[in-house]
Design a protein around this motif. Structure first.
Motif, PDB file in Angstrom:
ATOM      1  N   MET A 197      30.253 -19.316  51.134  1.00  0.00           N
ATOM      2  CA  MET A 197      29.225 -18.542  50.881  1.00  0.00           C
ATOM      3  C   MET A 197      28.390 -17.991  52.179  1.00  0.00           C
ATOM      4  O   MET A 197      28.396 -18.881  53.053  1.00  0.00           O
ATOM      5  CB  MET A 197      28.135 -19.376  49.939  1.00  0.00           C
ATOM      6  CG  MET A 197      26.693 -18.687  49.804  1.00  0.00           C
ATOM      7  SD  MET A 197      25.572 -19.687  48.800  1.00  0.00           S
ATOM      8  CE  MET A 197      26.140 -19.061  47.069  1.00  0.00           C
TER       9      MET A 197
ATOM     10  N   PRO B 116      32.519 -17.650  37.687  1.00  0.00           N
ATOM     11  CA  PRO B 116      31.670 -16.775  38.653  1.00  0.00           C
ATOM     12  C   PRO B 116      32.614 -15.435  38.795  1.00  0.00           C
ATOM     13  O   PRO B 116      33.453 -15.283  39.152  1.00  0.00           O
ATOM     14  CB  PRO B 116      31.880 -17.280  39.830  1.00  0.00           C
ATOM     15  CG  PRO B 116      32.677 -18.731  39.739  1.00  0.00           C
ATOM     16  CD  PRO B 116      33.072 -18.666  38.396  1.00  0.00           C
TER      17      PRO B 116
ATOM     18  N   VAL C 207      33.688 -11.705  43.544  1.00  0.00           N
ATOM     19  CA  VAL C 207      32.695 -12.609  44.201  1.00  0.00           C
ATOM     20  C   VAL C 207      31.234 -12.400  43.521  1.00  0.00           C
ATOM     21  O   VAL C 207      30.889 -11.313  43.104  1.00  0.00           O
ATOM     22  CB  VAL C 207      32.792 -12.443  45.620  1.00  0.00           C
ATOM     23  CG1 VAL C 207      34.062 -12.777  46.168  1.00  0.00           C
ATOM     24  CG2 VAL C 207      32.099 -11.115  46.092  1.00  0.00           C
ATOM     25  N   MET C 208      30.409 -13.569  43.751  1.00  0.00           N
ATOM     26  CA  MET C 208      28.995 -13.402  43.298  1.00  0.00           C
ATOM     27  C   MET C 208      28.210 -12.780  44.220  1.00  0.00           C
ATOM     28  O   MET C 208      28.205 -13.111  45.442  1.00  0.00           O
ATOM     29  CB  MET C 208      28.654 -14.778  43.046  1.00  0.00           C
ATOM     30  CG  MET C 208      29.485 -15.424  41.623  1.00  0.00           C
ATOM     31  SD  MET C 208      28.741 -14.591  40.002  1.00  0.00           S
ATOM     32  CE  MET C 208      26.937 -14.625  40.011  1.00  0.00           C
TER      33      MET C 208
ATOM     34  N   ASN D 121      31.162 -15.527  48.461  1.00  0.00           N
ATOM     35  CA  ASN D 121      30.185 -15.232  47.531  1.00  0.00           C
ATOM     36  C   ASN D 121      28.702 -14.938  48.472  1.00  0.00           C
ATOM     37  O   ASN D 121      28.752 -15.671  49.615  1.00  0.00           O
ATOM     38  CB  ASN D 121      29.812 -16.387  46.718  1.00  0.00           C
ATOM     39  CG  ASN D 121      30.883 -16.564  45.352  1.00  0.00           C
ATOM     40  OD1 ASN D 121      31.371 -15.647  45.098  1.00  0.00           O
ATOM     41  ND2 ASN D 121      30.922 -17.994  45.145  1.00  0.00           N
TER      42      ASN D 121
END
Ligand code: NDP
Ligand code: MG
Length: 399
Positions: A95, A168, A143-144, A118
């Motif tokens: 992330m 997700p 991806v978030m 993410n």
């Protein structure tokens, strides 16, 4: 549940510091593997010495010896704007927290998406400028894009509670017809009750004294003009895929209700907590889980009252300018954002008055012809053009 490995862009700032606190508070859930800053070499080195991430990045290459001299171990060092992109793509990271003030985080954010990471986004400017592209790329890569801005994090939490535990992907952020309105709360800033006739004489010192939040200088001025809330309307539009007309603003001076969602059946969900960015940062990092921490709980007996009021649209034109930019779309939001950045720094340099900030933004917007569905190059051209126009107006005494 394993630890989330996070790179923090903008580590030395207000959000960056809060992110380090969260990592310290929930070490079994969050590990910082990379830290990046612009030019504050000493602070970056001190942070790195304390938590020992694998990599650090300093955008300002002239400070390299200061950084090397202050480091007590040998992390991988990235430099310059290209270094910021490289650290955002660090193999070890799952992330990337984008907490760079302004638009410097846009290319690194897109690069992180490209490598399947993410994003946790605090830098609302990049969503205002290029929300369409960021969300499209995130969706394409599965991806978030997790919101860190407290209002959007609150909305995300309200929407989340409506759904089963999802897999997700960015798509699931989009609310369907079930959502009637998204209601962003605004503290109203330090001039919530100041009469418009006093605006001309507002000093930097007064504008930097925010009643409820402790933040970096740019966003603090944005909170005083209400451009922050204007930017957040456009941010909500892109993050949650709702039209601008379903995004509303309400003044809430206590900053306890962080935002609300009204559903088709008339029910409203809200998210509440103390005004501390550690709450939304943690939720973005641990999502979809909730884990205990050492943050203080709300004591409802002591809250006494939660007030709500309609914004003074006439006196704070930033909200209507942002609505106009969001409705027009294309390159106009990037122009609004860039002109505002220049105007805020001109105000902080004592070159222009407080109300001149929104007058200048409006003038630049009026001079712009928006390009629909722009690609990244067109957005960056509009951004550069708006900056140049705003600089001219800020230095023109008669503008
Ligand atoms: P600060 O001014 O406190 O910190 C900015 C950070 O960005 C610093 O680490 C700075 O490094 C770094 N930075 C600045 N320019 C660049 C650049 N060109 N490249 C790389 N790094 C850069 O800002 P905040 O933490 O307050 O805000 C960060 C973002 O988060 C903003 O977009 C803001 O709108 C958003 N946000 C902030 C909130 C808050 O509570 N503070 C709440 C919600 C959103 P250096 O120290 O070296 O200059
Ligand atoms: Mg906010």
């Amino acid at each position: 549940m394993k630890r989330k490995r996070v790179v923090v862009l903008g580590a030395t700032g207000s959000i960056g510091e809060s992110a380090l606190k969260v990592a310290h508070d929930i070490p079994e859930r969050m590990e910082i593997v990379g830290l990046a800053a612009n030019s504050n070499a000493r602070k970056l080195a001190a942070q790195a010495n304390a938590i020992r991430p694998k990599a650090v990045c300093l955008v300002d290459e002239s400070k390299i010896s200061e950084l090397r001299g202050a480091l007590e171990y040998e992390p991988q060092i990235f430099l310059g704007e290209s270094g910021l992109i490289e650290i955002a793509c660090l193999d070890e990271a799952e992330m990337v927290l984008v907490a760079v003030v302004g638009t410097g985080g846009l290319r690194p954010a897109l690069a992180a998406i490209e490598t399947g990471k993410n994003l946790a986004v605090a830098s609302k400017e990049i969503l205002v400028m290029a929300g369409e592209i960021v969300m499209r790329e995130a969706e394409a890569k599965g991806v978030m894009v997790l919101p860190v801005d407290s209002e959007h994090n609150a909305i995300f939490q309200c929407l989340d509670s409506q759904r089963k535990r999802p897999t997700p992907n960015a798509q699931r952020l989009t609310p369907d017809a079930e959502v009637r309105r998204i209601i962003l709360t605004a503290s109203g800033g330090p001039f919530r009750e100041t009469t418009a006739s006093e605006f001309e004489s507002i000093t930097i010192e007064r504008a930097l004294r925010h009643p409820t939040w402790n933040m970096g200088p740019k966003i603090t001025i944005d909170s005083a003009t209400l451009f922050n809330k204007g930017l957040e309307m456009i941010e909500a539009h892109w993050l949650f895929g709702v039209e601008m007309k379903r995004v509303e603003v309400v003044i809430h001076p206590q900053s306890i209700v962080h935002s609300m969602v009204e559903f088709a059946d008339g029910s409203v969900l809200a998210q509440l907590s103390h005004s501390d960015m550690c709450f939304p940062i943690q939720y973005a990092v641990t999502w979809p889980e909730r884990v205990p921490n050492s943050l203080p709980p709300l004591d409802f007996g002591k809250l006494r009252q939660l007030e709500f009021a309609t914004p003074r649209y006439e006196d704070f034109p930033a909200l209507n300018l942002a609505r106009r930019a969001g409705n027009t779309g294309g390159t106009l939001p990037a122009v609004l954002n860039a002109a505002n950045e220049v105007a805020v720094s001109a105000f902080l340099d004592r070159k222009i008055s407080f109300p001149r900030i929104w007058q200048l933004v409006e003038q630049v917007m009026n001079r712009h012809t928006s390009v629909a569905h722009p690609d990244l190059d067109a957005i960056l051209r509009a951004d550069q053009w708006a900056r140049a126009e705003a600089v001219k107006l800020a230095t023109d005494k008669h503008g």
